[in-house]
Design a protein around this motif. Sequence first.
Motif, short mmCIF file in Angstrom:
data_model
loop_
_atom_site.label_atom_id
_atom_site.label_comp_id
_atom_site.label_asym_id
_atom_site.label_seq_id
_atom_site.Cartn_x
_atom_site.Cartn_y
_atom_site.Cartn_z
N ARG A 158 33.01 -34.51 -19.27
CA ARG A 158 31.87 -35.23 -19.84
C ARG A 158 30.60 -35.08 -19.00
N ASN A 159 30.66 -34.13 -18.07
CA ASN A 159 29.49 -33.77 -17.25
C ASN A 159 28.94 -34.96 -16.45
N TRP A 160 29.83 -35.87 -16.04
CA TRP A 160 29.40 -36.93 -15.15
C TRP A 160 29.39 -36.37 -13.72
N THR A 161 28.53 -35.40 -13.52
CA THR A 161 28.50 -34.69 -12.25
C THR A 161 27.06 -34.56 -11.77
N ILE A 162 26.92 -34.23 -10.50
CA ILE A 162 25.61 -33.96 -9.92
C ILE A 162 25.45 -32.44 -9.84
N LYS A 163 24.44 -31.92 -10.52
CA LYS A 163 24.22 -30.48 -10.54
C LYS A 163 23.12 -30.13 -9.55
N MET A 164 23.46 -29.25 -8.64
CA MET A 164 22.51 -28.82 -7.61
C MET A 164 21.70 -27.63 -8.12
N PRO A 165 20.49 -27.46 -7.62
CA PRO A 165 19.67 -26.33 -8.06
C PRO A 165 20.24 -25.00 -7.60
N ASP A 166 19.77 -23.93 -8.26
CA ASP A 166 20.19 -22.58 -7.89
C ASP A 166 19.80 -22.30 -6.44
N GLY A 167 20.61 -21.55 -5.77
CA GLY A 167 20.35 -21.22 -4.38
C GLY A 167 21.13 -22.05 -3.40
N ALA A 171 29.91 -23.78 -2.10
CA ALA A 171 30.78 -24.84 -1.58
C ALA A 171 30.08 -26.20 -1.64
N VAL A 172 28.78 -26.21 -1.33
CA VAL A 172 28.02 -27.45 -1.38
C VAL A 172 27.86 -27.92 -2.82
N ALA A 173 27.53 -26.97 -3.73
CA ALA A 173 27.35 -27.31 -5.13
C ALA A 173 28.62 -27.88 -5.74
N LYS A 174 29.76 -27.29 -5.42
CA LYS A 174 31.03 -27.77 -5.96
C LYS A 174 31.37 -29.15 -5.40
N SER A 175 31.06 -29.37 -4.14
CA SER A 175 31.34 -30.66 -3.54
C SER A 175 30.52 -31.77 -4.21
N PHE A 176 29.24 -31.50 -4.46
CA PHE A 176 28.41 -32.50 -5.14
C PHE A 176 28.85 -32.68 -6.59
N ALA A 177 29.31 -31.59 -7.24
CA ALA A 177 29.78 -31.69 -8.62
C ALA A 177 31.01 -32.59 -8.73
N ALA A 178 31.82 -32.59 -7.68
CA ALA A 178 33.04 -33.41 -7.69
C ALA A 178 32.80 -34.83 -7.21
N LEU A 179 31.62 -35.10 -6.69
CA LEU A 179 31.36 -36.39 -6.05
C LEU A 179 31.54 -37.58 -6.99
#
Length: 429
Positions: A158-167, A171-179
Amino acid sequence: MNRFMELLGNKLMPIAAKLGENRYLSTLRDAFMLAFPLTMFGSIAVVLINLPFWSDEFRETLNQYLGNAQNATMSIMTLFVVFGIGYYLSKYYHVEAIFGGAIALASFLILTPFYFDSPNGEVITGALSLDRLGAKGMFIGMLSAFVSAEIYRFFVRRNWTIKMPDGVPPAVAKSFAALVPAILTLSIFLLINFIVQAGFQTNLHDVVYSVIQKPLVGLGSGIIPTLIALFFVQVLWFFGLHGQIIVNSVMDPIWNTLMLENLDAYKAGDALPHIISKPFLEVFTVGLGGSGMTLAVVITLAFFMKSKQSKEIGRLALGPGLFNVNEPVLFGLPIVLNATILIPWVLAPLVVTALNYFVMSIGLVPAPTGVSVPWTVPIVINGILATNSWLGGALQIVDFLIVFIIWYPFLKVLDKTNLARETLAENDK
């Protein structure tokens, strides 16, 4: 007979296919396989520590230096299974599997009491009891892992995730997506734990153990349910389906729990509480030449039959059969869909297993200690290792002879047919 086999196949094969494709059963199977090499390492250490010719003093010394090999593997097997369930179920749903495994592990630990009663009655706080990470916690571990993986997947989808900008590094983007999914999932488990503790003055571990695990383990440790499970293993194999994978997906949680309880008792020097366990099923069935105990069949074909076909199949299958690999005889004889040998194929494991249970129940042969023996270890050796007694190997020799006696007349009929066909072919030349 053919009509009966056709009817049985039409009824069983769709059910078996559905079981084999079930995501929860396949996940459970893969999770136990994740723990397999670790528990095998622990078992080797237990065998080394408890070899029968060591003195008590030397055994204590070995336990002091090698005991952690078992404590860090078999004693906390539930942790590996929990992580594996979270990982593989998340992978099935195509969400970040590594976070699914970690969240499942944290969810289980949230439900786990961080205290236990010491032998003198004192309550030790801020510590985990090994039994809750091993046999006693197995079922609550599996339940919490499945539920947490489903909740985690629900929030991610349901996309209840934090999406980080490109670049941003992956590993950081996935960690924030799972937060966010991780926080929400773990909060639900924290709430459940609070309700159980505050409302009922207990913990979910003890509830699940008393209400679900103890009755199921008690049922699964009986000889009748075990024989029923073996019957379905043999029938499924007869139709070309991997009976072990299908049936063990259902029964492994029970049999592995029994194995761990036996191991705990064995290490403590207490009487073994169970005869039926994972090693009992593996060593005294698969350990006699593979599924269906076919080492006796292979030797009978190679050395006691007359037709070239029988001898050739037996000799080709003998090498693998010594290490409990029996696909050459399963599909070469063949055993699959061969109505002539259906009776011994099903009957021999049931008779031998019932006999083994009886001689162990009266104390004639010791039950398996809970040590996990690799399934490729040859007959007699695996029996000795599993029971820590030469009587385990001797019992396997008796089992071998029983299988030989049951199979011989049926193989003789099959050999006579093969011999007649070969004679006819020779005369036609």
